[in-house]
Design an enzyme around this catalytic site. Structure first.
Site, short mmCIF file in Angstrom:
data_model
loop_
_atom_site.label_atom_id
_atom_site.label_comp_id
_atom_site.label_asym_id
_atom_site.label_seq_id
_atom_site.Cartn_x
_atom_site.Cartn_y
_atom_site.Cartn_z
N GLY A 108 0.85 -1.19 0.00
CA GLY A 108 0.00 0.00 0.00
C GLY A 108 0.88 1.23 0.00
O GLY A 108 1.98 1.22 -0.56
N ILE A 114 2.61 2.67 2.45
CA ILE A 114 3.89 2.45 3.14
C ILE A 114 4.76 1.49 2.34
O ILE A 114 5.95 1.72 2.15
CB ILE A 114 3.64 1.92 4.56
N THR A 153 -4.63 -7.56 -4.94
CA THR A 153 -4.74 -7.70 -6.39
C THR A 153 -3.36 -7.46 -6.99
O THR A 153 -2.78 -6.40 -6.80
CB THR A 153 -5.74 -6.69 -6.98
N ALA A 199 3.84 -3.64 10.85
CA ALA A 199 2.42 -3.52 10.49
C ALA A 199 1.55 -3.60 11.75
O ALA A 199 1.29 -2.60 12.41
CB ALA A 199 2.05 -4.60 9.48
N ARG A 200 1.10 -4.80 12.05
CA ARG A 200 0.31 -5.07 13.25
C ARG A 200 0.81 -6.36 13.86
O ARG A 200 1.16 -7.30 13.14
CB ARG A 200 -1.19 -5.19 12.89
N GLU A 260 0.88 -5.75 23.73
CA GLU A 260 1.68 -4.55 23.93
C GLU A 260 1.24 -3.84 25.21
O GLU A 260 0.04 -3.73 25.47
CB GLU A 260 1.53 -3.60 22.73
N HIS A 298 6.82 -0.09 19.18
CA HIS A 298 5.76 0.43 18.32
C HIS A 298 6.01 1.91 18.00
O HIS A 298 5.14 2.77 18.12
CB HIS A 298 4.39 0.28 18.99
#
Length: 317
Positions: free
Chosen positions: A147, A149, A170, A228-229, A258, A277
């Site tokens: 995306g 980032i 995609t 990311a996560r 966290e 983070h």
């Protein structure tokens, strides 16, 4: 119309909003005598980080029409309540891209140039050239989630003469990416990369997408990075991969839990670089977020143009 800022916005920044939009009443939560519960009952637009909002709070905000989230992730929002009431959600996706991309290359340069070794020598007042720095030149970076980032990471990778492989939902041609694959063909990136960077959003499709099976497909010299996560990576699988040396090392900025507990076994490993983070932090974060909100507020009021960063909560981003 009332807007509530629950983010740490400065008074002069609020005044700029008031001058530009005199028809709106702007409230700053920390400056109000009323409780949060009372304020929520009055507002039409809420500006918040979106990390700790509860369903009960949204239910109390019965007039809320728009939630402006000053973060990129929206996975912690009370999704069902928002969808049920058709509340508009926008975020600040993209403003972190420069800082996060810089941190990614900080990790990689620290690793390949052996800065941990030379820093220890400096502390010990040593001068020893008997170590083997590597180079990013000619290496392959796999970016999982191309995306805003991911594209910035890819752009910077080209400055280091790296080959760039990418994964996105995609598989469409993407600037600075040499080869792009769908999630279904992610294995091609896992098996071919020297560095793997996870930039996936946190969705049901991506939760624990990096698991034991994924680590097993990576090359043993791979350096794995997650900015990311935390939920994207199975923490126990990461611990296993590092302990068993299925991968050479990792730099992890986000975790499923966290803050990461002080006694967590990941902290005892020598082949991991842990940051709190912090990859997306940079000066003037609120100012840059304000610019996105201001642009969208003009569109919202005038009904002219198209809002940016509108979130589709059904997709999760």
């Amino acid at each position: 119309m009332k807007v509530l800022f629950s983010v740490p916005i400065r008074s002069e920044q609020v005044e700029c909003f008031r001058k530009e939009f005199p028809q709106i009443e702007f409230l700053v939560e920390r400056n109000q005598l009323k409780s949060r519960e009372e304020l929520l009952e009055e507002i039409d637009i809420w500006v918040d980080y979106g990390l700790e909002l509860t369903q009960e709070e949204l239910q109390r905000a019965k007039n809320l029409k728009w939630l402006m989230v000053y973060s990129a992730g929206v996975d912690k929002l009370p999704k069902e309540e928002i969808l049920k009431r058709n509340i508009l959600v926008t975020n600040v996706r993209g403003i972190h891209k420069h800082a996060i991309a810089e941190q990614v290359f900080g990790y990689m340069l620290y690793y390949v140039r052996k800065f941990d070794v030379t820093f220890q020598q400096q502390k010990n007042k040593e001068w020893n050239r008997n170590f083997k720095p590597q180079s990013l030149y000619g290496k392959t970076i796999g970016i999982l989630g191309v995306g805003a980032i991911g594209q910035e990471i890819a752009r910077k990778a080209k400055a280091f003469d790296m080959k760039v492989l990418g994964v996105r939902k995609t598989a469409k041609p993407t600037p600075y990416v040499d080869e792009i694959y769908s999630i279904e063909k992610m294995d091609r990136v896992l098996t071919s990369s020297d560095f793997i960077v996870t930039v996936f959003p946190n969705t049901p499709e991506t939760k624990h997408i990096i698991n034991k099976e994924a680590f097993n497909k990576m090359q043993e010299h791979v350096y794995f990075i997650n900015i990311a996560r935390g939920e994207i990576v199975d923490t126990q699988a990461l611990l296993w991969a590092l302990k068993k040396k299925k991968i050479a090392g990792a730099a992890i900025d986000v975790f499923e839990e966290e803050p990461l507990p002080e006694d967590h076994p990941l902290r005892s490993l020598v082949n991991i670089f842990i940051t709190p983070h912090s990859a997306g932090l940079f000066p003037d974060y609120i100012s840059r977020s304000n610019e996105i909100f201001k642009k969208n507020l003009w569109v919202y009021l005038s009904k002219i143009g198209k809002m940016v960063n509108v979130v589709d909560l059904k997709k999760g981003y």
